[in-house]
Design an enzyme around this catalytic site. Structure first.
Site, PDB file in Angstrom:
ATOM      1  N   GLY A  82      46.815  35.393  73.662  1.00 52.20           N
ATOM      2  CA  GLY A  82      47.243  36.698  73.176  1.00 52.20           C
ATOM      3  C   GLY A  82      48.751  36.773  73.211  1.00 52.20           C
ATOM      4  O   GLY A  82      49.394  37.214  72.273  1.00 52.20           O
ATOM      5  N   GLU A 133      52.449  41.746  79.619  1.00 51.66           N
ATOM      6  CA  GLU A 133      53.509  40.726  79.696  1.00 51.66           C
ATOM      7  C   GLU A 133      54.761  41.260  80.389  1.00 51.66           C
ATOM      8  O   GLU A 133      55.440  40.531  81.106  1.00 51.66           O
ATOM      9  CB  GLU A 133      53.860  40.213  78.294  1.00 51.66           C
ATOM     10  CG  GLU A 133      52.680  39.655  77.494  1.00 51.66           C
ATOM     11  CD  GLU A 133      51.873  38.614  78.238  1.00 51.66           C
ATOM     12  OE1 GLU A 133      52.443  37.894  79.075  1.00 51.66           O
ATOM     13  OE2 GLU A 133      50.645  38.534  77.996  1.00 51.66           O
ATOM     14  N   GLU A 166      47.816  37.247  87.314  1.00 48.26           N
ATOM     15  CA  GLU A 166      47.001  37.790  86.231  1.00 48.26           C
ATOM     16  C   GLU A 166      46.249  39.064  86.600  1.00 48.26           C
ATOM     17  O   GLU A 166      46.142  39.977  85.789  1.00 48.26           O
ATOM     18  CB  GLU A 166      46.039  36.725  85.704  1.00 48.26           C
ATOM     19  CG  GLU A 166      46.743  35.508  85.098  1.00 48.26           C
ATOM     20  CD  GLU A 166      47.729  35.845  83.990  1.00 48.26           C
ATOM     21  OE1 GLU A 166      47.730  37.003  83.529  1.00 48.26           O
ATOM     22  OE2 GLU A 166      48.519  34.969  83.597  1.00 48.26           O
ATOM     23  N   ASN A 201      56.899  34.184  79.145  1.00 46.07           N
ATOM     24  CA  ASN A 201      58.146  33.462  79.401  1.00 46.07           C
ATOM     25  C   ASN A 201      59.277  34.441  79.721  1.00 46.07           C
ATOM     26  O   ASN A 201      59.457  35.432  79.005  1.00 46.07           O
ATOM     27  CB  ASN A 201      58.554  32.661  78.167  1.00 46.07           C
ATOM     28  CG  ASN A 201      57.405  31.922  77.562  1.00 46.07           C
ATOM     29  OD1 ASN A 201      56.779  31.109  78.220  1.00 46.07           O
ATOM     30  ND2 ASN A 201      57.091  32.229  76.308  1.00 46.07           N
TER      31      ASN A 201
HETATM   32 ZN   LIG Z   1      48.983  37.378  82.048  1.00 44.44          ZN
END
Ligand SMILES: [Zn+2]
Length: 1027
Positions: free
Chosen positions: A435, A471, A493, A439
């Site tokens: 998805g 993100e 996560e 970075n």
């Molecule tokens: Zn993630």
């Protein structure tokens, strides 16, 4: 990283694998290894033969032993049988050349001594013989120590051969801790015509303790020159050894490098740009004039930075980076940091140099792009936020910029720590499997996860905002503070997933992400109810196991547990604990325990004690309520779905049970808390309480059984007035009732009796939950060709929801919640041939065509309208043509799903081939196409055959263990429910051996088929009677 909206779709890697047989039981085998060594965080490393120690974070494995006793027994069995199976290979990997005096040596599991078996006796006798022989050797070889003899003999036996035939000086998957990288100077020269690149990497390192080798990662790089410099000495050429199965390279020295010395290793290399979706890979796009342009981008998490430059590719080896990239004048480049300067090279190319990173970062977060994108920007408290896309799609970037800016401000405040870099780029990449990827300073996205049109629906905005929120949260959770090793991936996560919902709920309430979060928690429970599930924190020892960590447990269960924790702590304590954690570990690596310690420090109660039971055991509890007037007894047990009589573990959880009752049930103030740590506990209630609802708003990760009386009281209450409970609580009752039916604790008649109230239901969450449960049953019946029951189930669903279906409007709708309700209801209705639905959808499509596509179909209805249209021959061809020419990706994806839902077998075959070959349909859409095709009766057998025939090509594109492969297997097999299919699936995956037979998702697939089979056998008579 955000795995994608519905199916987990991630990057693909083509890993060269170790020659060892990958066996599931390796997991448990390693559970017995002693540890509790926090090497990752400590700057001082143990002095005793430290070079033999890999960079291993402190993990919580010892703590596992206090829990789940039953599981340990199995693991001991596994431990021994796997040792037998793996033989010397196993010895090489785990313990062979660790000196026996080292504290890190594998020790026998303590329990094996207390229960001597025949096998143990044999081992003991063998051991005595060896000791006797060794004593004799020592006797005849004065001067040698016992340790030394063992180490030398074992080491030479264990070291593998490098590609040049010399012994490679390292035997572990994890790198040695003796050398630490400090700074990388990277120069990359991509050639987009030949699809190759050359690189020049200068790595500055410090010696942590004496050693004679440097070992680091490199994969598919052709190293042409290597020089080495010690402190202020002269650089000299060195030989680089390579051991491909573990993607490692090494330099050996005759003299010891001494602790405290400073080293510089310079490597020149060449390589091909990757044709998959990882490493430094190439991609292309065609603009609206048909002009094709090429670009190169990176995707490194988790193990692919080593494909772009030689590096210490483990998250705990943080360093600073300075990146330089050469390009042609028509291109631009991006990297994590802002651009510092551009110089012209003698070749005529331009060299962009980026600022040296102001922070230490892990290799998997490095990124660079060479492309011809355009951008829009905005300043947010000293950070320049920009959104990049291909030029044609610039107008679709506005929503992303607005959202990212608002969320950046939110996180700056929430974490009480300003974002670390001066710029933040969000880039839509035309070819991207995941998805998105977080970075640092250069977040990359799939186009559908970042770009939305000006007429986009709230649901499209919801998806994009969710991915951006996820993100951005990673810029703190993951980038600033990073897990030491992939076993704690949930720290990245689970956290980012939780923060994504929390931030959107506060900043964008109109996007209604609460319902999305609730549905996610139901999904997480379903996965975690299987025996093949695993604890949140689990041992990770192979490349495939690293990939497998990117699953529902790390993301969805991780987020669910954090919600439960936050909901059980008063006021702002959770946030304060997080702020303390980020402050304390900023720039460092952590393990889970560090997070609990920070929270404990702020909350003044042991968070750790409660959380261990949720982190280190798989599964979750079922709470059964029994009431005798004012006395309520709660008992807990492991909620485990089994098709056979697998014994449940005696696991116990530390559960913050919440409850409300009929006197006060809606407002947060009504909520009462009871902590259940033991197998059962009692609480007191006034005698006149009519009913009790546990797990207020379903913030806890458990399922509740109220007993016959308790359920009846709740159902009666709902039948009188649905507003006595919040919509989350109503959805939670529906979810729990179906789950209990799967477990065999309630009859299907009880399920139907609860669903009687649903004719009066108008809220999104309960309706979508009921629909999804009923549709699951419908699909199972359909795939078994139980034609009579299929018809009755269809009639039942349509009848239950008929008035609600007919109430839905077909024009533009602004509320996200209503869009969700309407699309879910109408998609089910049309797929079940509800005449009103099909007629309206057909009419909308007709108007769309007649207006020459200027009269828009509302975004939330597009998939359904295209799907109905694509049922006819003519319509399918029309949708295919529109698909081929569409530029707006969100719309394009819906057309693709419409095409893939065809029941025409020739077309099914065509679309499966098209997506595998990447012709007309991009290969990145393969998981979506497979899941859509598998839903239909005609398609599900085709996808299964297709997988078997094309397995090698599939794992070439999506490696074994990757989320894409996980998704493909799950969607293709989850609707089987017969012995014949079970045998086929088992036979096929067993035949794969190292090509995938040991994946956790295979166990999950087999278990799901068995459960389906068992559930069908049990319930078919009930369906016949009650439907
Ligand atoms: Zn993630």
């Amino acid at each position: 990283r955000e795995p994608g909206s519905k199916v987990y779709q991630q990057e693909t890697r083509s890993l060269k694998r170790a020659n060892l047989p990958r066996n599931m039981i390796e997991n448990s085998m390693f559970e017995e290894e002693p540890d509790v060594v926090d090497l990752a965080k400590d700057s001082t490393f143990p002095a005793l033969d430290p070079d033999e120690v890999v960079y291993e974070p402190r993990s919580s494995r010892l703590l596992v032993r206090g829990l789940g006793e039953n599981e340990l027994d199995e693991e001991e069995e596994d431990y021994e049988s796997s040792a037998r199976l793996l033989g010397m290979s196993f010895m090489n990997r785990s313990s062979a050349h660790r000196p026996s005096s080292s504290p890190y040596t594998r020790q026998a599991p303590p329990r094996s001594c207390s229960r001597p078996s025949a096998r143990t006796m044999v081992v003991c006798v063998l051991f005595l013989v060896i000791v006797a022989s060794m004593t004799m050797v020592l006797y005849f070889l004065p001067g040698c120590t016992f340790t030394r003899v063992r180490q030398i003999s074992n080491s030479s036996a264990a070291y593998p051969n490098s590609t040049n035939g010399e012994l490679f000086p390292w035997t572990e998957l994890r790198l040695p801790a003796s050398i630490r990288p400090l700074h990388y100077d990277l120069t990359l020269n991509p050639d987009l015509k030949t699809m190759t690149f050359t690189g020049h990497t200068v790595i500055s390192m410090s010696v942590q303790h004496n050693t004679k080798r440097i070992v680091l990662h490199s994969a598919e790089l052709n190293i042409t020159k290597a020089t080495f410099q010690l402190d202020d000495g002269k650089p000299s050429d060195v030989t680089v050894l390579e051991y491909k199965p573990r993607q490692q390279i090494a330099v050996k020295f005759t003299e010891e490098l001494k602790a405290g010395q400073h080293l510089v290793l310079t490597l020149d290399y060449s390589a091909n740009l990757s044709h998959n979706y990882d490493g430094f890979y190439n991609s292309s796009h065609t603009d609206k004039n048909g002009v094709k342009s090429v670009l190169a981008a990176t995707q490194f998490e988790p193990l692919a930075a080593r494909k772009a430059f030689p590096c210490f590719d483990e998250p705990a080896f943080k360093a600073t980076f300075l990146v330089k990239i050469s390009r042609e004048s028509g291109y631009m480049t991006l990297s994590n940091m802002p651009k510092a300067k551009t110089t012209e090279l003698p070749s005529g190319l331009l060299l962009d140099e980026f600022e040296k990173s102001s922070v230490n970062m892990s290799t998997y977060l490095v990124a660079f792009i060479v492309a011809n994108f355009t951008s829009i920007s905005e300043n947010v408290s000293d950070t320049l936020v920009s959104v990049y896309s291909v030029p044609d799609k610039k107008e679709h970037t506005r929503f992303a910029l607005k959202t990212a800016s608002k969320l950046l401000q939110f996180y700056n405040n929430f974490f009480d720590k300003t974002y670390s870099l001066k710029k933040l780029d969000l880039v839509a990449i035309p070819d991207f499997l995941a998805g998105a990827m977080e970075n640092w300073g250069l977040i990359t996205f799939r186009e559908t996860s970042l770009l939305v049109g000006n007429n986009s629906s709230r649901l499209e905005q919801q998806l994009v905002a969710s991915v951006i929120a996820h993100e951005l949260a990673h810029q703190w959770f993951g980038n600033l503070v990073t897990m030491s090793w992939w076993n704690d991936l949930w720290l990245n996560e689970g956290f980012a997933t939780y923060m994504q919902y929390m931030s959107l709920q506060r900043e964008f309430p109109e996007l209604d992400t609460d319902n999305l979060f609730l549905a996610m928690r139901f999904r997480a429970l379903a996965k975690d109810a299987l025996n093949s599930s695993h604890p949140v924190i689990v041992k990770v020892d192979t490349a495939e196991q690293v990939l497998e960590m990117f699953d529902s447990v790390s993301y969805e269960k991780g987020a669910s547990i954090l919600l439960m924790l936050n909901a059980s702590l008063p006021g702002e304590q959770f946030r304060k604990g997080i702020i303390e954690y980020l402050r304390k570990f900023s720039g460092l690596n952590t393990v889970t325990e560090d997070l609990w310690n920070s929270l404990t420090q702020v909350c003044h109660q042991s968070v750790s004690e409660m959380m261990k039971s949720w982190m280190l055991q798989k599964g979750f509890p079922l709470i059964t309520v029994s009431r005798s007037k004012g006395q309520v007894t709660l008992t807990q047990e492991h909620f485990l779905l089994t098709a056979d009589n697998t014994t449940r573990s005696s696991s116990l959880w530390h559960i913050p049970v919440t409850y409300v009752n009929d006197s006060c049930s809606l407002e947060p103030e009504c909520k009462q808390l009871f902590t259940l740590k033991t197998a059962s506990g009692t609480l007191k209630l006034p005698d006149n309480v009519k009913w009790l609802k546990l797990n207020y708003r379903n913030t806890g990760f458990y399922i509740v059984h109220y007993g016959d009386e308790g359920w009846k009281a709740l159902i009666d209450a709902l039948n009188q007035n649905i507003s006595v409970l919040t919509h989350e609580d109503r959805a939670s009752l529906i979810h729990n009732m179906f789950a209990l039916s799967r477990l065999g604790r309630v009859t299907f008649r009880q399920v139907l009796s609860l669903l009687n109230y649903i004719s009066n239901e108008t809220d999104t969450a309960p309706v979508t939950e009921a629909l999804s449960q009923l549709t699951t049953i419908y699909k199972l019946l359909d795939k078994r060709q139980e034609l009579g029951l299929v018809a009755r189930m269809k009639a039942y669903i349509l009848n239950r929801f008929d008035s609600l279906i007919c109430k839905q409007t077909w024009g533009e709708e602004l509320s996200a919640s209503k869009q969700k309700l309407r699309s879910a209801l109408l998609e089910s209705a049309c797929s079940l041939d509800h005449p009103y639905c099909v007629q309206n959808a057909t009419e909308l499509y007709k108007q769309y065509l007649e207006s020459n596509r200027t009269k828009q179909i509302p975004g939330d209805l597009q998939r359904l309208v295209f799907t109905v249209a694509a049922r006819s021959d003519e319509g399918w061809v029309q949708v295919l043509q529109m698909y081929a020419h569409a530029t707006y990706d969100a719309e394009k994806r819906k057309m693709l799903q419409a095409l893939a839902s065809t029941q025409d077998t020739r077309r099914i075959v065509w679309i499966l081939k098209a997506v595998l070959n990447g012709e007309t349909v991009q290969t990145q859409e393969l998981p979506l196409v497979f899941s859509t095709v598998s839903n239909g009766f005609a398609g599900h057998l085709f996808t299964w055959n297709f997988i078997q025939e094309n397995w090698n090509r599939l794992i070439e594109k999506f490696p074994v263990g990757s989320s894409a492969i996980q998704s493909i297997i799950t969607s293709t097999t989850s609707q089987f429910s017969t012995q014949a299919h079970l045998d086929q699936v088992q036979g096929f995956f067993t035949s794969l051996k190292e090509r995938g037979s040991q994946m956790r998702v295979v166990q999950e697939a087999l278990e799901t088929i068995r459960l389906n089979q068992c559930w069908m056998d049990r319930n078919l008579p009930a369906f016949r009677q009650w439907l």
